[in-house]
Design a protein around this motif. Sequence first.
Motif, PDB file in Angstrom:
ATOM      1  N   MET A 296      57.326  22.217  41.073  1.00 11.26           N
ATOM      2  CA  MET A 296      58.188  21.058  40.842  1.00 11.26           C
ATOM      3  C   MET A 296      59.311  21.418  39.877  1.00 11.26           C
ATOM      4  N   GLY A 297      58.939  22.098  38.774  1.00 14.30           N
ATOM      5  CA  GLY A 297      59.946  22.476  37.778  1.00 14.30           C
ATOM      6  C   GLY A 297      60.984  23.426  38.343  1.00 14.30           C
ATOM      7  N   LEU A 298      60.539  24.385  39.144  1.00 13.47           N
ATOM      8  CA  LEU A 298      61.464  25.352  39.731  1.00 13.47           C
ATOM      9  C   LEU A 298      62.441  24.666  40.688  1.00 13.47           C
ATOM     10  N   ILE A 299      61.926  23.788  41.526  1.00 14.59           N
ATOM     11  CA  ILE A 299      62.789  23.085  42.485  1.00 14.59           C
ATOM     12  C   ILE A 299      63.770  22.173  41.758  1.00 14.59           C
ATOM     13  N   GLU A 300      63.288  21.472  40.726  1.00 10.55           N
ATOM     14  CA  GLU A 300      64.172  20.571  39.977  1.00 10.55           C
ATOM     15  C   GLU A 300      65.208  21.321  39.161  1.00 10.55           C
TER      16      GLU A 300
ATOM     17  N   GLN B 280      59.224  32.411  46.274  1.00 10.49           N
ATOM     18  CA  GLN B 280      59.269  33.824  45.877  1.00 10.49           C
ATOM     19  C   GLN B 280      58.887  33.997  44.408  1.00 10.49           C
ATOM     20  N   GLU B 281      59.359  33.082  43.558  1.00  9.89           N
ATOM     21  CA  GLU B 281      59.035  33.129  42.132  1.00  9.89           C
ATOM     22  C   GLU B 281      57.529  32.973  41.907  1.00  9.89           C
ATOM     23  N   LEU B 282      56.916  32.030  42.633  1.00 12.64           N
ATOM     24  CA  LEU B 282      55.471  31.812  42.500  1.00 12.64           C
ATOM     25  C   LEU B 282      54.686  33.050  42.933  1.00 12.64           C
TER      26      LEU B 282
ATOM     27  N   THR C 266      54.864  22.388  49.338  1.00 14.25           N
ATOM     28  CA  THR C 266      54.734  21.179  50.158  1.00 14.25           C
ATOM     29  C   THR C 266      54.510  19.953  49.283  1.00 14.25           C
ATOM     30  N   ILE C 267      53.595  20.073  48.328  1.00 16.67           N
ATOM     31  CA  ILE C 267      53.260  18.931  47.471  1.00 16.67           C
ATOM     32  C   ILE C 267      54.427  18.565  46.557  1.00 16.67           C
ATOM     33  N   ALA C 268      55.088  19.571  45.976  1.00 15.47           N
ATOM     34  CA  ALA C 268      56.211  19.287  45.076  1.00 15.47           C
ATOM     35  C   ALA C 268      57.295  18.486  45.803  1.00 15.47           C
ATOM     36  N   ASN C 269      57.581  18.852  47.030  1.00 23.35           N
ATOM     37  CA  ASN C 269      58.617  18.140  47.784  1.00 23.35           C
ATOM     38  C   ASN C 269      58.174  16.732  48.175  1.00 23.35           C
ATOM     39  N   ARG C 270      56.891  16.580  48.503  1.00 20.75           N
ATOM     40  CA  ARG C 270      56.422  15.235  48.836  1.00 20.75           C
ATOM     41  C   ARG C 270      56.411  14.355  47.594  1.00 20.75           C
ATOM     42  N   GLU C 271      56.022  14.916  46.455  1.00 23.98           N
ATOM     43  CA  GLU C 271      56.051  14.147  45.211  1.00 23.98           C
ATOM     44  C   GLU C 271      57.464  13.667  44.900  1.00 23.98           C
ATOM     45  N   ARG C 272      58.428  14.548  45.060  1.00 22.62           N
ATOM     46  CA  ARG C 272      59.818  14.178  44.767  1.00 22.62           C
ATOM     47  C   ARG C 272      60.286  13.051  45.678  1.00 22.62           C
TER      48      ARG C 272
ATOM     49  N   GLY D  52      59.415  15.963  29.482  1.00 18.18           N
ATOM     50  CA  GLY D  52      58.165  16.677  29.690  1.00 18.18           C
ATOM     51  C   GLY D  52      58.014  17.966  28.914  1.00 18.18           C
ATOM     52  N   LYS D  53      58.991  18.292  28.074  1.00 18.40           N
ATOM     53  CA  LYS D  53      58.898  19.547  27.313  1.00 18.40           C
ATOM     54  C   LYS D  53      57.890  19.442  26.168  1.00 18.40           C
ATOM     55  N   ARG D  54      57.610  18.217  25.730  1.00 20.53           N
ATOM     56  CA  ARG D  54      56.630  18.032  24.661  1.00 20.53           C
ATOM     57  C   ARG D  54      55.772  16.822  24.978  1.00 20.53           C
ATOM     58  N   ILE D  55      54.464  16.975  24.797  1.00 20.95           N
ATOM     59  CA  ILE D  55      53.516  15.893  25.055  1.00 20.95           C
ATOM     60  C   ILE D  55      52.730  15.623  23.776  1.00 20.95           C
TER      61      ILE D  55
END
Length: 373
Positions: free
Chosen positions: A1-5, A15-17, A33-39, A339-342
């Motif tokens: 998700m982070g890479l796509i965003e 490729q990065e993964l 697949t999941i990252a794109n569906r979540e978005r 999301g950088k700090r929780i």
Amino acid sequence: MGLIESGMKNTEAAQELRERYMVSPQKTALAITIANREREILKDIDYENGYSLYVGIPFCPSICLYCSFSSYPLKQWKDRVYLYLDALCKEIHAVAQIMNEKGKKLDTVYIGGGTPTTLEPDQLKILLDALIANFDCEHLAEFTIEAGRPDSITREKLQMIRNYPITRISVNPQTMNQETLDIIGRRHTVDETKQAFALARECGFDNINMDLIVGLPGEDCKMVEHTLDEVKALAPDSVTVHSLAVKRAARLNIFKDRYQEMTFENNQEIMDMTMRTACEMDMGPYYLYRQKNMKGNFENVGYAKVDKAGIYNILIMEEKQPIIALGAGGSSKLVFDHGKRIERVENVKDVTNYIERIDEMIERKRKGINTWL
């Protein structure tokens, strides 16, 4: 998700993964697949300017062997349920005031536990009335309540829930093998699961999730296949497949000497079978997460039909927005800087302590939320 965003194409993220993080091609494809569906699911939700609410009911008919949640057997705590609801309603009112003053929009509500449907119909009414009176629940993206244990579900309770803007419920068998249910301490039958599901459909619920666990003691591939066949026949709207994770606080770990002869099996064949069955039910994967100590080092994957995905699940796992958690054992998650700090704000787990220290729990939240905002 982070890479796509960050602007990467799917092929670049894949490729990065594979190359940097050594993720297998199969798991890479699942993650992309999941990252794109979540978005796609989140695209119309202004989640960064909103928040979600978790409400915990820490009572169960019995405590499962693998459970590490803040959960107490109802039989021993029945006389304190109303006191717990009094404290919880006080926290609901106070948090609603805080969030309304801050001008924050509530996106999703999730009532979990424990087992929320251990509450009697009048007790469910007290809880739901408090939520409706204090929060704007008419414009939620999702409102979920776990009717998790089939032995806690009755027509009266389901009809009570139907009086409110609940959009999604969960009827959780974990397994459809009676022998395993007996071993893990779920004191209900497979038939009761089927009856509870049919009753929920009869009462008009059109978004029903079912949770399953693979890797349960003694279950082999054939037994998991049986569970999947039984669930497929019921035709739920979503299925969440959990790989058994034995946590520190679970009885299975605390008393592990008693269970050392048990076998725990999970493998790629089983995970592939769960995905294949979900596909046969017209479901696609929409979220996943991993935990420590998972059998086979696999993951938990949620599958859902179109427009039936659990939005709250995505928001909490992707850490897209604050989750304000109410009730004993509630762990609020405050998200800073995209999301950088929780940071977390914890409620005490013990029910008696929660009731006696409710003002302290509210003050903890007030300070935490003021820091976040």
